[in-house]
Design an enzyme around this catalytic site. Structure first.
Site, PDB file in Angstrom:
ATOM      1  N   LYS A 111     -75.197   7.714  25.878  1.00 48.47           N
ATOM      2  CA  LYS A 111     -75.393   6.487  25.102  1.00 48.47           C
ATOM      3  C   LYS A 111     -76.284   5.481  25.822  1.00 48.47           C
ATOM      4  O   LYS A 111     -76.992   4.703  25.195  1.00 48.47           O
ATOM      5  CB  LYS A 111     -74.041   5.839  24.782  1.00 48.47           C
ATOM      6  CG  LYS A 111     -73.058   6.753  24.072  1.00 48.47           C
ATOM      7  CD  LYS A 111     -73.606   7.307  22.778  1.00 48.47           C
ATOM      8  CE  LYS A 111     -72.714   8.382  22.201  1.00 48.47           C
ATOM      9  NZ  LYS A 111     -73.410   9.274  21.274  1.00 48.47           N
ATOM     10  N   ARG A 295     -77.474  15.394  14.703  1.00 46.58           N
ATOM     11  CA  ARG A 295     -76.864  16.519  13.989  1.00 46.58           C
ATOM     12  C   ARG A 295     -76.809  16.161  12.508  1.00 46.58           C
ATOM     13  O   ARG A 295     -77.144  15.045  12.123  1.00 46.58           O
ATOM     14  CB  ARG A 295     -75.427  16.707  14.479  1.00 46.58           C
ATOM     15  CG  ARG A 295     -74.633  15.421  14.312  1.00 46.58           C
ATOM     16  CD  ARG A 295     -73.154  15.580  14.399  1.00 46.58           C
ATOM     17  NE  ARG A 295     -72.495  14.383  13.939  1.00 46.58           N
ATOM     18  CZ  ARG A 295     -72.168  13.324  14.671  1.00 46.58           C
ATOM     19  NH1 ARG A 295     -72.457  13.331  15.961  1.00 46.58           N
ATOM     20  NH2 ARG A 295     -71.586  12.273  14.155  1.00 46.58           N
TER      21      ARG A 295
END
Lengths: 460, 244
Positions: A111, A295
């Site tokens: 992140k 994804r």
């Protein structure tokens, strides 16, 4: 290259979803199944199945891909879908990984790295940074700051987040400086347990805010967006209802987020399907980058409903090495779509998971209604996997029409054998605030509190 | 390819056809799946039952023989269906005539290998109209009681020696973990002193990590479930000799 046989390394509704497109495209499917899923509906629908020890085992998935003679692996969402090690193993074995490159997965999975890329691409991020942690080995990480000082500079309340995080784990809101050290320590321990990465960082906690995300699609060179989605109706960072487009956002904000998402995609040379998540303050027309989900996502059908596209087919096309056949100008966004997640959780008992056996499964059918599911009467809902049973996706020319369909469609859902989120979804669909549109991430908890109070008042 | 349970679009097509017809129920049955559509006051409902069995790839097969497999698999999807798959029964019943022989039609389409035979398995599902799909979900609101508090060690107590043995049970079915993460020191060991709020382990259910508190102050006497083993709901996890 043209894909002929795909190993689906996942389970549940997304396995069925991927199979549906594969079948339409004439691609054979081999489904990797755990022992618990050997007799599942997806297993019955696949051309072939192959047993693996765990959906999280890269080596087992690669062995299965090789044994199956698959020329590609579709990882679905969750499990190994954003695992760079699987992407690299595929590359080494000459198998196509249906997803972004390993480098992009690494950048998105960390992140802090994703945050740095966002900054480099010119996206607004929340004030924050990496925290120095004494005991857990993350000490001395470059750029790490003392938590107390950093939090002071950011301003309370702050959010403690896991660098390797996702799925809401390792997230903690801290309002009181006295609680900061403890929250950082626990968050870090939790992060190491969940992700094998003890690093945590702080960000300003924006409240109330909306969770809006932009769907992007890239071929490594060209990147386009497929509109936005609102996922603000969530509980403990688990989404319950998503919709496209985000209602009552305002054009400035909407255009700003879409442009930002494409800019980040271009910066990352994004290849495949991805989502750029933002936190938005609709009142002040401000937004901040949150993270990249590299994804296909659970909520992709609402985007499919408003674009008319098959996003799995787009993933496969990019994986086959094709250039985008769509230009930004050719993407048409029409109407409104809402997705309801029907989970095996009991809303009357704090959304406690309810594994068990489904005894009946009746879903609505009709115009503007789509149901993605992997359950039928007799299906096992094993305790070791997530609780998603089905997704009800409704669409219409307007949000009002979609909402009307949602109410009617929910009333016709009937799942027996396990408690589900259906009663909560039905009540939410009838709530005026949700109907008005544009609720924030605090809405669901507030609504649940109100509901509970109502029940108490009635019985008391 | 052979009939896969229908896509949303397929169902929509059938519904478009049905909407112009006076039928309230529609059952399509093949050896591979069964689709039931019901007209309810609020609209149509569907339920699909996939009946085909999974087809595991031959185990222990030599890894990486894609060419060979591609060859044998040409018969794959087709072979999976077999002649039986050609038999299809469709039943539609009329709304107005519940007692009489409902307007029922069955047909079969001719298969490639064998001429299709109509197998009209009268299973009674085509009869009563709209019996499914009209239930409301209100029943699920029952059980508000919020029953057992997670992992409270208020189980049975067996008096023995100095303190009572209290069993700590799994609040939910799931995988029991004795440590916060793989390789880390366990939360508690036999002989550990615990307070009521001391976390003795984690039960992971459907991706949710549930910390299990001891529920009682005392000393851990024994573990009943090993680390990373599955525990049924209410299964004994460990026993604590409670302080007096």
């Amino acid at each position: 290259m043209i894909l002929r046989r795909v190993l689906i390394a996942n389970r549940g509704e997304i396995a069925v979803r991927v199979m549906r497109t594969c079948r339409r495209l004439g691609i054979e499917t081999v489904l990797a199944v755990s022992a618990a899923d050997a007799d599942s509906v997806p297993a019955r629908l696949a051309d072939k199945t192959i047993e693996i020890t765990s959906y999280l085992d890269v080596d087992a998935v690669m062995e299965a891909a090789t044994a199956a003679g698959a020329d590609a692996v579709h990882p679905g969402y969750g499990f190994l879908s954003e695992n760079p090690r699987l992407a690299r193993a595929c590359e080494a074995a000459g198998v196509v990984f249906i997803g972004p490159s390993a480098d992009v997965l690494e950048a998105a999975g960390d992140k802090l790295a994703a945050r740095a890329h966002a900054v480099a691409a010119g996206l607004p991020v929340l004030p924050g940074g990496l925290v120095r942690i004494g005991a857990t080995g993350a000490d001395g990480a470059p750029g790490a700051a003392d938590a107390a000082g950093l939090a002071e500079r950011i301003g309370y309340p702050v959010l403690v987040k896991a660098a390797g995080g996702g799925g809401g784990r390792g997230l903690r809101v801290v309002r009181d400086p006295a609680e900061l050290a403890g929250a950082v320590a626990v968050g870090s321990a939790e992060a190491e347990a969940a992700f094998g990465d003890a690093r945590v960082y702080l960000e300003r906690y924006v409240f109330p805010a909306r969770h809006v995300e932009v769907q992007v699609l890239g071929d490594g060179e060209n990147v386009i967006h497929l509109g936005d989605r609102d996922c603000s109706v969530q509980r403990r960072y688990q989404k319950l209802i998503e919709e496209a487009p985000a209602p009552r956002l305002g054009e400035t904000l909407r255009v700003g987020m879409r442009t930002a998402a494409v800019a980040l995609g271009l910066h990352l040379k994004y290849q495949g399907l991805g989502t750029v998540e933002f936190l938005a303050d609709a009142g002040r027309s401000e937004f901040w980058f949150l993270e990249v989900n590299a994804r296909i996502q659970v909520e992709h059908p609402v985007t499919e409903a408003v674009t008319g596209l098959d996003l799995v087919a787009e993933q496969i096309a990019v994986a086959e090495g094709r250039r985008l056949w769509l230009s930004q100008a050719s993407v048409r966004l029409d109407g409104h779509a809402i997705e309801c997640r029907i989970n095996a959780e009991d809303p009357a008992a704090g959304f406690r998971p309810c594994p068990g056996t489904v005894t009946s499964a009746v879903f609505p059918a009709g115009p503007g209604i789509r149901v993605d599911t992997h359950i039928q009467a007799g299906s096992a809902v094993p305790p070791q996997y997530d609780s998603l049973l089905a997704k009800l996706i409704v669409s219409g020319a307007s949000r009002a029409e979609a909402l009307g369909r949602m109410r009617g469609a929910l009333a016709r859902c009937e799942i027996g054998g396990v408690a589900t989120t259906l009663p909560a979804l039905t009540a939410l669909a009838a709530d005026g605030e949700f109907a008005a549109g544009g609720v924030g991430t605090e809405y669901l908890a507030r609504w649940l509190g109100r509901e509970t109070q109502l029940v108490r008042d009635k019985s008391g | 390819m052979d009939p896969n349970p229908l896509t949303n679009d397929d169902v929509a097509d059938i519904l478009a056809l049905l909407d112009s017809l006076p039928y309230d129920t529609f059952d399509l049955e093949t050896p591979r799946f069964r689709l039931s559509l019901r007209r309810t006051p609020g609209g149509w409902t569907q339920s699909i039952q996939v009946r085909s069995a999974p087809e595991p790839l031959a185990a222990g097969g030599n890894a990486s023989a894609p060419d060979e497999q591609a060859g044998t698999d040409e018969a794959g999807p087709g072979g999976k269906a077999g002649p039986l798959a050609r038999q299809t029964t469709t039943t539609m019943s009329h709304r107005g005539a519940p007692d009489h022989d409902d307007v029922t039609s069955s047909w079969s389409h001719a298969g490639a290998e064998e001429g299709g035979r109509a197998v009209d398995e009268a299973d009674g599902t085509g009869g009563a109209s709209g019996s499914e799909g009209e239930g409301s979900q209100s029943g699920e609101r029952a059980g508000q009681g919020n029953g057992e508090r997670a992992g409270q060690g208020d189980g049975e107590r067996a008096g023995q020696g100095d303190g009572e043995l209290v069993t700590v049970r799994a609040p939910l079915p799931g995988t029991f973990y004795r440590a916060p993460r793989p390789g880390a020191a366990p939360f508690v060991e036999a002989g550990s002193r615990v307070g009521a709020d001391t976390v003795i382990g984690i039960v992971e259910t459907m991706k949710l990590m549930n910390s299990v508190p001891a529920g009682v102050a005392g000393v851990v006497a024994e573990f009943c479930v090993a680390n990373a083993e599955f525990a049924a709901q209410g299964a004994a996890l460990l026993r604590i000799r409670a302080d007096r």
